[in-house]
Design a protein around this motif. Structure first.
Motif, PDB file in Angstrom:
ATOM      1  N   LYS A  69       0.833  -1.208   0.000  1.00  0.00           N
ATOM      2  CA  LYS A  69       0.000   0.000   0.000  1.00  0.00           C
ATOM      3  C   LYS A  69       0.867   1.258   0.000  1.00  0.00           C
ATOM      4  O   LYS A  69       0.593   2.217  -0.740  1.00  0.00           O
ATOM      5  CB  LYS A  69      -0.944  -0.011   1.207  1.00  0.00           C
ATOM      6  CG  LYS A  69      -2.036   1.036   1.146  1.00  0.00           C
ATOM      7  CD  LYS A  69      -3.107   0.801   2.191  1.00  0.00           C
ATOM      8  CE  LYS A  69      -2.601   0.982   3.595  1.00  0.00           C
ATOM      9  NZ  LYS A  69      -3.678   0.971   4.611  1.00  0.00           N
ATOM     10  N   THR A  83     -10.858   0.289  -3.690  1.00  0.00           N
ATOM     11  CA  THR A  83     -11.038  -1.115  -3.310  1.00  0.00           C
ATOM     12  C   THR A  83     -10.428  -2.042  -4.350  1.00  0.00           C
ATOM     13  O   THR A  83      -9.835  -3.067  -4.018  1.00  0.00           O
ATOM     14  CB  THR A  83     -12.538  -1.433  -3.161  1.00  0.00           C
ATOM     15  OG1 THR A  83     -13.115  -0.512  -2.230  1.00  0.00           O
ATOM     16  CG2 THR A  83     -12.748  -2.856  -2.668  1.00  0.00           C
ATOM     17  N   LEU A  86      -6.803  -2.177  -3.497  1.00  0.00           N
ATOM     18  CA  LEU A  86      -6.496  -2.781  -2.197  1.00  0.00           C
ATOM     19  C   LEU A  86      -6.729  -4.290  -2.170  1.00  0.00           C
ATOM     20  O   LEU A  86      -6.005  -5.026  -1.498  1.00  0.00           O
ATOM     21  CB  LEU A  86      -7.343  -2.113  -1.107  1.00  0.00           C
ATOM     22  CG  LEU A  86      -7.054  -0.643  -0.816  1.00  0.00           C
ATOM     23  CD1 LEU A  86      -8.024  -0.103   0.225  1.00  0.00           C
ATOM     24  CD2 LEU A  86      -5.617  -0.451  -0.350  1.00  0.00           C
ATOM     25  N   SER A  90      -4.210  -7.137  -0.704  1.00  0.00           N
ATOM     26  CA  SER A  90      -4.554  -7.892   0.506  1.00  0.00           C
ATOM     27  C   SER A  90      -4.570  -9.388   0.240  1.00  0.00           C
ATOM     28  O   SER A  90      -4.181 -10.178   1.112  1.00  0.00           O
ATOM     29  CB  SER A  90      -5.919  -7.435   1.032  1.00  0.00           C
ATOM     30  OG  SER A  90      -6.943  -7.742   0.107  1.00  0.00           O
ATOM     31  N   VAL A 164      -9.039  -4.694   4.186  1.00  0.00           N
ATOM     32  CA  VAL A 164      -9.704  -3.832   3.210  1.00  0.00           C
ATOM     33  C   VAL A 164     -10.984  -3.244   3.801  1.00  0.00           C
ATOM     34  O   VAL A 164     -11.269  -2.048   3.633  1.00  0.00           O
ATOM     35  CB  VAL A 164     -10.003  -4.604   1.905  1.00  0.00           C
ATOM     36  CG1 VAL A 164     -10.800  -3.730   0.938  1.00  0.00           C
ATOM     37  CG2 VAL A 164      -8.704  -5.054   1.237  1.00  0.00           C
TER      38      VAL A 164
END
Length: 270
Positions: A69, A83, A86, A90, A164
Protein backbone atom coordinates in the motif's frame (compact mmCIF):
# COMPACT_ATOMS: atom_id res chain seq x y z
CA UNK A 1 0.42 -11.26 19.66
CA UNK A 2 -1.13 -8.83 22.16
CA UNK A 3 -4.55 -9.54 20.64
CA UNK A 4 -3.82 -13.28 20.85
CA UNK A 5 -3.19 -13.06 24.61
CA UNK A 6 -6.58 -11.40 25.05
CA UNK A 7 -8.63 -13.81 22.94
CA UNK A 8 -6.84 -17.19 23.19
CA UNK A 9 -9.49 -18.87 25.43
CA UNK A 10 -12.18 -17.94 22.88
CA UNK A 11 -10.02 -19.30 20.06
CA UNK A 12 -9.59 -22.55 21.99
CA UNK A 13 -13.35 -22.90 22.46
CA UNK A 14 -13.88 -22.18 18.75
CA UNK A 15 -11.46 -24.96 17.71
CA UNK A 16 -13.13 -27.42 20.10
CA UNK A 17 -16.57 -26.56 18.70
CA UNK A 18 -15.37 -26.93 15.11
CA UNK A 19 -13.89 -30.40 15.75
CA UNK A 20 -16.71 -31.66 17.98
CA UNK A 21 -18.54 -34.73 16.60
CA UNK A 22 -21.75 -33.73 18.37
CA UNK A 23 -23.04 -30.28 17.31
CA UNK A 24 -25.10 -28.00 19.49
CA UNK A 25 -22.77 -26.92 22.27
CA UNK A 26 -22.51 -23.22 23.04
CA UNK A 27 -19.38 -21.16 23.58
CA UNK A 28 -20.10 -20.72 27.29
CA UNK A 29 -20.78 -24.41 27.87
CA UNK A 30 -17.57 -25.34 26.03
CA UNK A 31 -15.44 -22.96 28.14
CA UNK A 32 -17.17 -24.21 31.31
CA UNK A 33 -16.55 -27.81 30.26
CA UNK A 34 -12.84 -27.13 29.67
CA UNK A 35 -12.39 -25.41 33.05
CA UNK A 36 -14.44 -27.95 35.05
CA UNK A 37 -12.95 -31.09 33.48
CA UNK A 38 -9.39 -30.01 32.70
CA UNK A 39 -8.63 -27.07 34.99
CA UNK A 40 -8.65 -23.28 34.63
CA UNK A 41 -5.28 -22.91 32.94
CA UNK A 42 -6.29 -25.37 30.19
CA UNK A 43 -8.14 -22.49 28.52
CA UNK A 44 -4.64 -21.35 27.53
CA UNK A 45 -3.68 -24.71 25.99
CA UNK A 46 -1.46 -24.21 22.96
CA UNK A 47 -0.68 -20.56 23.77
CA UNK A 48 2.93 -20.80 22.58
CA UNK A 49 1.80 -22.12 19.19
CA UNK A 50 -0.86 -19.43 18.97
CA UNK A 51 1.71 -16.71 19.69
CA UNK A 52 4.12 -18.20 17.15
CA UNK A 53 1.31 -18.27 14.59
CA UNK A 54 0.63 -14.55 15.09
CA UNK A 55 4.35 -13.79 14.94
CA UNK A 56 4.56 -15.49 11.53
CA UNK A 57 1.13 -15.41 9.85
CA UNK A 58 -0.14 -12.01 11.02
CA UNK A 59 3.23 -10.26 10.84
CA UNK A 60 3.62 -11.38 7.23
CA UNK A 61 0.13 -10.49 6.03
CA UNK A 62 -0.06 -7.09 7.74
CA UNK A 63 3.55 -6.27 6.85
CA UNK A 64 3.22 -7.18 3.16
CA UNK A 65 -0.13 -5.37 2.84
CA UNK A 66 1.17 -2.16 4.42
CA UNK A 67 4.36 -2.36 2.32
CA UNK A 68 2.43 -2.78 -0.96
CA UNK A 69 0.00 0.00 0.00
CA UNK A 70 2.82 2.41 0.86
CA UNK A 71 4.59 1.67 -2.44
CA UNK A 72 1.37 2.32 -4.38
CA UNK A 73 0.78 5.62 -2.53
CA UNK A 74 4.38 6.72 -3.21
CA UNK A 75 4.08 5.91 -6.91
CA UNK A 76 0.67 7.51 -7.50
CA UNK A 77 0.44 10.24 -4.83
CA UNK A 78 -3.04 8.88 -4.05
CA UNK A 79 -3.38 8.61 -0.23
CA UNK A 80 -6.66 6.63 -0.49
CA UNK A 81 -6.34 3.72 -2.95
CA UNK A 82 -9.60 2.28 -4.29
CA UNK A 83 -11.04 -1.11 -3.31
CA UNK A 84 -10.01 -2.51 -6.71
CA UNK A 85 -6.39 -1.67 -5.84
CA UNK A 86 -6.50 -2.78 -2.20
CA UNK A 87 -8.10 -6.20 -2.85
CA UNK A 88 -5.27 -7.77 -4.90
CA UNK A 89 -2.73 -6.34 -2.44
CA UNK A 90 -4.55 -7.89 0.51
CA UNK A 91 -5.02 -11.23 -1.30
CA UNK A 92 -1.31 -11.44 -2.05
CA UNK A 93 -0.45 -10.57 1.55
CA UNK A 94 -2.97 -13.10 2.90
CA UNK A 95 -1.64 -15.94 0.73
CA UNK A 96 1.94 -15.26 1.83
CA UNK A 97 0.83 -15.08 5.45
CA UNK A 98 -1.01 -18.40 5.16
CA UNK A 99 2.10 -20.04 3.69
CA UNK A 100 4.52 -18.70 6.32
CA UNK A 101 2.15 -19.39 9.22
CA UNK A 102 0.99 -22.90 8.25
CA UNK A 103 3.48 -24.91 10.39
CA UNK A 104 2.64 -23.01 13.58
CA UNK A 105 -1.07 -23.24 12.71
CA UNK A 106 -0.91 -27.06 12.50
CA UNK A 107 0.78 -27.21 15.93
CA UNK A 108 -1.70 -24.67 17.32
CA UNK A 109 -4.76 -26.70 16.26
CA UNK A 110 -3.29 -29.93 17.61
CA UNK A 111 -2.27 -28.47 20.98
CA UNK A 112 -5.66 -26.83 21.50
CA UNK A 113 -7.54 -30.04 20.71
CA UNK A 114 -5.18 -32.52 22.41
CA UNK A 115 -7.14 -32.84 25.67
CA UNK A 116 -10.25 -34.02 23.82
CA UNK A 117 -8.48 -37.10 22.39
CA UNK A 118 -8.26 -40.50 24.13
CA UNK A 119 -5.17 -40.64 26.37
CA UNK A 120 -3.34 -43.09 24.07
CA UNK A 121 -3.85 -40.78 21.07
CA UNK A 122 -2.69 -37.54 22.68
CA UNK A 123 0.41 -35.90 21.26
CA UNK A 124 1.44 -33.99 24.41
CA UNK A 125 3.60 -31.37 22.69
CA UNK A 126 5.44 -29.38 25.36
CA UNK A 127 5.38 -26.16 23.33
CA UNK A 128 5.20 -24.92 19.74
CA UNK A 129 8.84 -25.67 18.90
CA UNK A 130 8.61 -29.15 20.41
CA UNK A 131 5.49 -29.71 18.30
CA UNK A 132 7.25 -28.67 15.08
CA UNK A 133 10.27 -30.86 15.92
CA UNK A 134 8.14 -33.92 16.72
CA UNK A 135 5.96 -33.54 13.62
CA UNK A 136 9.12 -33.55 11.48
CA UNK A 137 10.55 -36.51 13.41
CA UNK A 138 7.43 -38.68 13.88
CA UNK A 139 5.63 -37.89 10.62
CA UNK A 140 7.50 -35.86 8.00
CA UNK A 141 8.21 -32.17 7.34
CA UNK A 142 5.41 -32.15 4.78
CA UNK A 143 2.90 -32.61 7.62
CA UNK A 144 3.70 -29.05 8.71
CA UNK A 145 1.94 -27.94 5.53
CA UNK A 146 -1.13 -30.10 5.98
CA UNK A 147 -4.25 -28.10 5.17
CA UNK A 148 -2.19 -25.56 3.21
CA UNK A 149 -4.80 -25.10 0.47
CA UNK A 150 -7.70 -24.12 2.80
CA UNK A 151 -5.24 -22.14 4.92
CA UNK A 152 -4.16 -20.12 1.86
CA UNK A 153 -7.83 -19.59 0.97
CA UNK A 154 -8.57 -18.53 4.54
CA UNK A 155 -5.52 -16.23 4.59
CA UNK A 156 -6.67 -14.56 1.38
CA UNK A 157 -10.28 -14.24 2.59
CA UNK A 158 -9.29 -13.09 6.08
CA UNK A 159 -6.84 -10.44 4.94
CA UNK A 160 -9.05 -9.17 2.12
CA UNK A 161 -12.16 -8.98 4.32
CA UNK A 162 -10.33 -7.67 7.39
CA UNK A 163 -7.80 -5.06 6.27
CA UNK A 164 -9.70 -3.83 3.21
CA UNK A 165 -12.97 -3.57 5.18
CA UNK A 166 -11.08 -1.70 7.91
CA UNK A 167 -9.55 0.78 5.47
CA UNK A 168 -12.87 1.34 3.66
CA UNK A 169 -14.85 1.66 6.91
CA UNK A 170 -12.29 4.07 8.36
CA UNK A 171 -12.39 6.25 5.24
CA UNK A 172 -16.22 6.28 5.27
CA UNK A 173 -16.34 7.20 8.96
CA UNK A 174 -13.86 10.02 8.41
CA UNK A 175 -15.31 11.36 5.13
CA UNK A 176 -19.06 10.97 5.74
CA UNK A 177 -19.56 10.75 9.54
CA UNK A 178 -16.74 13.27 10.09
CA UNK A 179 -14.98 11.28 12.79
CA UNK A 180 -11.41 12.14 13.74
CA UNK A 181 -9.03 9.69 11.99
CA UNK A 182 -6.63 9.86 14.95
CA UNK A 183 -9.23 8.96 17.60
CA UNK A 184 -9.37 5.45 19.08
CA UNK A 185 -13.18 5.53 18.80
CA UNK A 186 -12.83 5.75 15.01
CA UNK A 187 -10.36 2.86 14.98
CA UNK A 188 -12.68 0.85 17.27
CA UNK A 189 -15.73 1.35 15.04
CA UNK A 190 -13.92 0.49 11.82
CA UNK A 191 -12.26 -2.60 13.32
CA UNK A 192 -15.58 -3.87 14.74
CA UNK A 193 -17.11 -3.76 11.24
CA UNK A 194 -14.00 -5.48 9.85
CA UNK A 195 -14.30 -8.26 12.43
CA UNK A 196 -17.95 -8.91 11.55
CA UNK A 197 -17.26 -9.13 7.81
CA UNK A 198 -14.12 -11.25 8.27
CA UNK A 199 -15.86 -13.81 10.51
CA UNK A 200 -18.68 -14.40 8.02
CA UNK A 201 -16.44 -14.59 4.95
CA UNK A 202 -13.84 -16.88 6.56
CA UNK A 203 -16.01 -19.33 8.51
CA UNK A 204 -16.29 -22.12 5.87
CA UNK A 205 -12.54 -22.20 5.09
CA UNK A 206 -11.72 -21.96 8.80
CA UNK A 207 -13.84 -25.00 9.76
CA UNK A 208 -12.47 -27.18 6.93
CA UNK A 209 -8.89 -26.08 7.69
CA UNK A 210 -9.29 -26.93 11.39
CA UNK A 211 -10.55 -30.45 10.64
CA UNK A 212 -7.81 -31.21 8.12
CA UNK A 213 -5.02 -30.04 10.44
CA UNK A 214 -6.45 -32.00 13.38
CA UNK A 215 -6.70 -35.26 11.39
CA UNK A 216 -4.29 -38.09 12.21
CA UNK A 217 -2.00 -39.87 9.77
CA UNK A 218 -3.37 -40.04 6.22
CA UNK A 219 -6.89 -39.01 7.21
CA UNK A 220 -6.34 -35.40 6.14
CA UNK A 221 -7.69 -35.58 2.59
CA UNK A 222 -9.62 -32.31 2.10
CA UNK A 223 -12.20 -33.77 -0.32
CA UNK A 224 -12.93 -36.76 1.95
CA UNK A 225 -13.29 -34.56 5.02
CA UNK A 226 -15.52 -32.06 3.21
CA UNK A 227 -17.85 -34.64 1.60
CA UNK A 228 -18.10 -36.67 4.81
CA UNK A 229 -18.97 -33.58 6.87
CA UNK A 230 -21.62 -32.40 4.38
CA UNK A 231 -23.13 -35.89 4.24
CA UNK A 232 -23.23 -36.41 8.01
CA UNK A 233 -23.83 -32.88 9.28
CA UNK A 234 -25.26 -30.88 6.38
CA UNK A 235 -23.91 -27.73 4.71
CA UNK A 236 -24.45 -25.80 7.95
CA UNK A 237 -21.33 -27.42 9.41
CA UNK A 238 -19.27 -24.78 7.54
CA UNK A 239 -20.65 -22.14 9.91
CA UNK A 240 -20.17 -24.28 13.02
CA UNK A 241 -18.79 -22.04 15.74
CA UNK A 242 -19.66 -18.76 13.95
CA UNK A 243 -20.67 -16.99 17.18
CA UNK A 244 -17.52 -17.94 19.11
CA UNK A 245 -15.53 -17.10 15.99
CA UNK A 246 -17.02 -13.60 15.98
CA UNK A 247 -16.76 -13.21 19.76
CA UNK A 248 -13.10 -14.13 19.36
CA UNK A 249 -12.34 -12.38 16.05
CA UNK A 250 -14.23 -9.20 16.95
CA UNK A 251 -12.06 -8.34 20.00
CA UNK A 252 -8.99 -9.78 18.24
CA UNK A 253 -9.52 -7.48 15.24
CA UNK A 254 -10.22 -4.48 17.46
CA UNK A 255 -7.09 -4.97 19.61
CA UNK A 256 -4.98 -5.70 16.52
CA UNK A 257 -5.96 -2.51 14.69
CA UNK A 258 -5.76 -0.36 17.84
CA UNK A 259 -2.21 -1.65 18.36
CA UNK A 260 -1.46 -1.20 14.65
CA UNK A 261 -2.62 2.43 14.71
CA UNK A 262 -0.40 3.13 17.74
CA UNK A 263 2.58 1.54 15.97
CA UNK A 264 1.81 3.76 12.97
CA UNK A 265 1.39 6.84 15.19
CA UNK A 266 4.79 6.39 16.84
CA UNK A 267 6.42 5.13 13.60
CA UNK A 268 7.47 1.82 15.17
CA UNK A 269 8.22 -0.41 12.18
CA UNK A 270 5.58 1.36 10.08
Amino acid sequence: MIACLVTHPLDLAKVRLQTATIPGQSLISMIYQIISKEGFFKIYSGLTASLLRQATYSTTRFGVYEFLKEKYVDMTDNPKPSTAVLLPMSMTAGALGGLVGNPSDVVNIRMQNDSTLPVEQRRNYRNAFDGIYRICKEENPGSLFRGLAPNLVRGVLMTASQVVTYDIAKNLLVDHVHLDPTKKSTHFSASLLAGLVATTVCSPADVVKTRIMNAKGTDGNPITILTSAVKNEGVGFMFRGWLPSFIRLGPHTIVTFLALEQLRKYKLGM
